[in-house]
Design a protein around this motif. Sequence first.
Motif, PDB file in Angstrom:
ATOM      1  N   LEU A   1     -51.965  83.596  55.700  1.00  0.00           N
ATOM      2  CA  LEU A   1     -50.606  83.387  55.219  1.00  0.00           C
ATOM      3  C   LEU A   1     -49.771  84.651  55.388  1.00  0.00           C
ATOM      4  O   LEU A   1     -48.613  84.604  55.788  1.00  0.00           O
ATOM      5  CB  LEU A   1     -50.619  82.961  53.751  1.00  0.00           C
ATOM      6  N   LEU A   2     -50.361  85.808  55.093  1.00  0.00           N
ATOM      7  CA  LEU A   2     -49.647  87.064  55.261  1.00  0.00           C
ATOM      8  C   LEU A   2     -49.314  87.329  56.727  1.00  0.00           C
ATOM      9  O   LEU A   2     -48.335  87.995  57.046  1.00  0.00           O
ATOM     10  CB  LEU A   2     -50.469  88.225  54.706  1.00  0.00           C
ATOM     11  N   ALA A   3     -50.138  86.808  57.637  1.00  0.00           N
ATOM     12  CA  ALA A   3     -49.896  86.978  59.072  1.00  0.00           C
ATOM     13  C   ALA A   3     -48.927  85.938  59.617  1.00  0.00           C
ATOM     14  O   ALA A   3     -48.669  85.901  60.816  1.00  0.00           O
ATOM     15  CB  ALA A   3     -51.218  86.900  59.829  1.00  0.00           C
ATOM     16  N   GLY A   4     -48.363  85.102  58.747  1.00  0.00           N
ATOM     17  CA  GLY A   4     -47.412  84.103  59.196  1.00  0.00           C
ATOM     18  C   GLY A   4     -48.062  82.844  59.719  1.00  0.00           C
ATOM     19  O   GLY A   4     -47.425  82.055  60.420  1.00  0.00           O
ATOM     20  N   ASP A   5     -49.321  82.615  59.385  1.00  0.00           N
ATOM     21  CA  ASP A   5     -50.046  81.437  59.852  1.00  0.00           C
ATOM     22  C   ASP A   5     -50.517  80.651  58.643  1.00  0.00           C
ATOM     23  O   ASP A   5     -50.759  81.212  57.569  1.00  0.00           O
ATOM     24  CB  ASP A   5     -51.238  81.862  60.711  1.00  0.00           C
ATOM     25  N   MET A   6     -50.636  79.341  58.793  1.00  0.00           N
ATOM     26  CA  MET A   6     -51.099  78.487  57.700  1.00  0.00           C
ATOM     27  C   MET A   6     -52.326  77.719  58.167  1.00  0.00           C
ATOM     28  O   MET A   6     -52.222  76.882  59.069  1.00  0.00           O
ATOM     29  CB  MET A   6     -50.001  77.512  57.264  1.00  0.00           C
TER      30      MET A   6
ATOM     31  N   PRO B   1     -44.075  80.084  56.829  1.00  0.00           N
ATOM     32  CA  PRO B   1     -44.655  78.951  56.093  1.00  0.00           C
ATOM     33  C   PRO B   1     -44.467  79.051  54.590  1.00  0.00           C
ATOM     34  O   PRO B   1     -44.579  78.049  53.883  1.00  0.00           O
ATOM     35  CB  PRO B   1     -46.139  79.017  56.475  1.00  0.00           C
ATOM     36  N   PHE B   2     -44.155  80.258  54.073  1.00  0.00           N
ATOM     37  CA  PHE B   2     -43.948  80.394  52.638  1.00  0.00           C
ATOM     38  C   PHE B   2     -42.714  79.631  52.164  1.00  0.00           C
ATOM     39  O   PHE B   2     -42.588  79.364  50.970  1.00  0.00           O
ATOM     40  CB  PHE B   2     -43.806  81.870  52.264  1.00  0.00           C
TER      41      PHE B   2
ATOM     42  N   ARG C   1     -41.602  73.796  47.185  1.00  0.00           N
ATOM     43  CA  ARG C   1     -42.474  73.169  46.189  1.00  0.00           C
ATOM     44  C   ARG C   1     -42.517  73.936  44.865  1.00  0.00           C
ATOM     45  O   ARG C   1     -43.252  73.585  43.962  1.00  0.00           O
ATOM     46  CB  ARG C   1     -43.893  73.055  46.754  1.00  0.00           C
ATOM     47  N   GLY C   2     -41.718  75.034  44.768  1.00  0.00           N
ATOM     48  CA  GLY C   2     -41.551  75.654  43.458  1.00  0.00           C
ATOM     49  C   GLY C   2     -42.102  77.046  43.269  1.00  0.00           C
ATOM     50  O   GLY C   2     -41.944  77.614  42.187  1.00  0.00           O
ATOM     51  N   ARG C   3     -42.732  77.651  44.292  1.00  0.00           N
ATOM     52  CA  ARG C   3     -43.279  79.004  44.149  1.00  0.00           C
ATOM     53  C   ARG C   3     -42.847  79.876  45.324  1.00  0.00           C
ATOM     54  O   ARG C   3     -42.894  79.420  46.469  1.00  0.00           O
ATOM     55  CB  ARG C   3     -44.815  78.986  44.074  1.00  0.00           C
ATOM     56  N   THR C   4     -42.466  81.123  45.048  1.00  0.00           N
ATOM     57  CA  THR C   4     -42.072  82.047  46.093  1.00  0.00           C
ATOM     58  C   THR C   4     -43.302  82.692  46.729  1.00  0.00           C
ATOM     59  O   THR C   4     -44.422  82.589  46.203  1.00  0.00           O
ATOM     60  CB  THR C   4     -41.175  83.158  45.538  1.00  0.00           C
TER      61      THR C   4
ATOM     62  N   GLN D   1     -44.924  85.161  44.313  1.00  0.00           N
ATOM     63  CA  GLN D   1     -45.688  84.518  43.243  1.00  0.00           C
ATOM     64  C   GLN D   1     -47.037  84.016  43.746  1.00  0.00           C
ATOM     65  O   GLN D   1     -48.064  84.197  43.077  1.00  0.00           O
ATOM     66  CB  GLN D   1     -44.884  83.361  42.658  1.00  0.00           C
ATOM     67  N   VAL D   2     -47.047  83.397  44.929  1.00  0.00           N
ATOM     68  CA  VAL D   2     -48.294  82.863  45.475  1.00  0.00           C
ATOM     69  C   VAL D   2     -49.274  83.988  45.789  1.00  0.00           C
ATOM     70  O   VAL D   2     -50.457  83.935  45.420  1.00  0.00           O
ATOM     71  CB  VAL D   2     -48.021  82.013  46.732  1.00  0.00           C
TER      72      VAL D   2
END
Length: 304
Positions: free
Chosen positions: A127-132, A185-186, A192-195, A198-199
Amino acid sequence: MTRRKRSKGRSSSAYWGYFPPSAPIPVEDGIRARTQRGQFGEHWWAQRWIGALESFGWDNRLQRGHTYARKGQVRDIDVQPGRVIAHVQGSRRAPYAVRIEMAPLSDDQWERAIDAMAQQAIFAAQLLAGDMPPEIEEAFQAAGVSLFPSSYEINMSCSCPDWAVPCKHIAAVYYLLGEEFDRDPFLLFTLRGRTQEQVMAALRARRAAGASPVATLQEEEPAPRAEPLEADLSRFWEPKENLGDFRVTIEPPPVKTALLKRLGPPPFSRRPKAFVGVLNLVYTAVTEQALALAFGEDQLANGE
């Protein structure tokens, strides 16, 4: 799904969602789609989002939405928890207001989903690398929820006179959202309610709490004292450990321009999207040159 009431005085053709073709007013600084042909969405999560829109049907309006997105008719897009607000320039002077809404996940649902994601460290890294990772869906399913809303969970509205949902203005915003999710992807989490903060903070806290006492103790042990450099200069270049099993793998990054995707458009640029596009070209050229230096251009040309 939100639909407007039919006003009195409309022709019967308007009731069926037919409006004569009209040329939209050009926008100089609109948000223009990165893809100018073919399907929208490069990654699987963006295509999953767009798939919900295309399940509505209305092929004619979706095709016009393609055109609006690629011509830059969307003036702005604001992604907030549970809703997206945008303005699209049509044929009338005042832009149309578009809203796309869905229910954010509750705090309890988010906590269960983050518990499931924290079981695998790869989630945070990708996720930090911009991938999901595709497995992220399983984490949300384990919490009894879904990250991606179905078409029935999405309420859409537009201030244009076309009563059909989605209209071409909604479709243009929806397609551009898919491209924004491609980049970051964030933004799906925000919807859906979280930044992102926060995640990631919650994931780091779960990972830290789950660390074993032995591992924690080892991390806290002080580093051994280094010998003075002048103690034995004659053996300075000799390795202290056997490096026979040491391997270096040189290959393209798994996620192209991951750093740029993580940072997003720079705030100091008047045209941030164009600036990022130029940097993407530079990073790609640097990567190709580094690989050419490592392997030789002949090997790269032969795919070796």
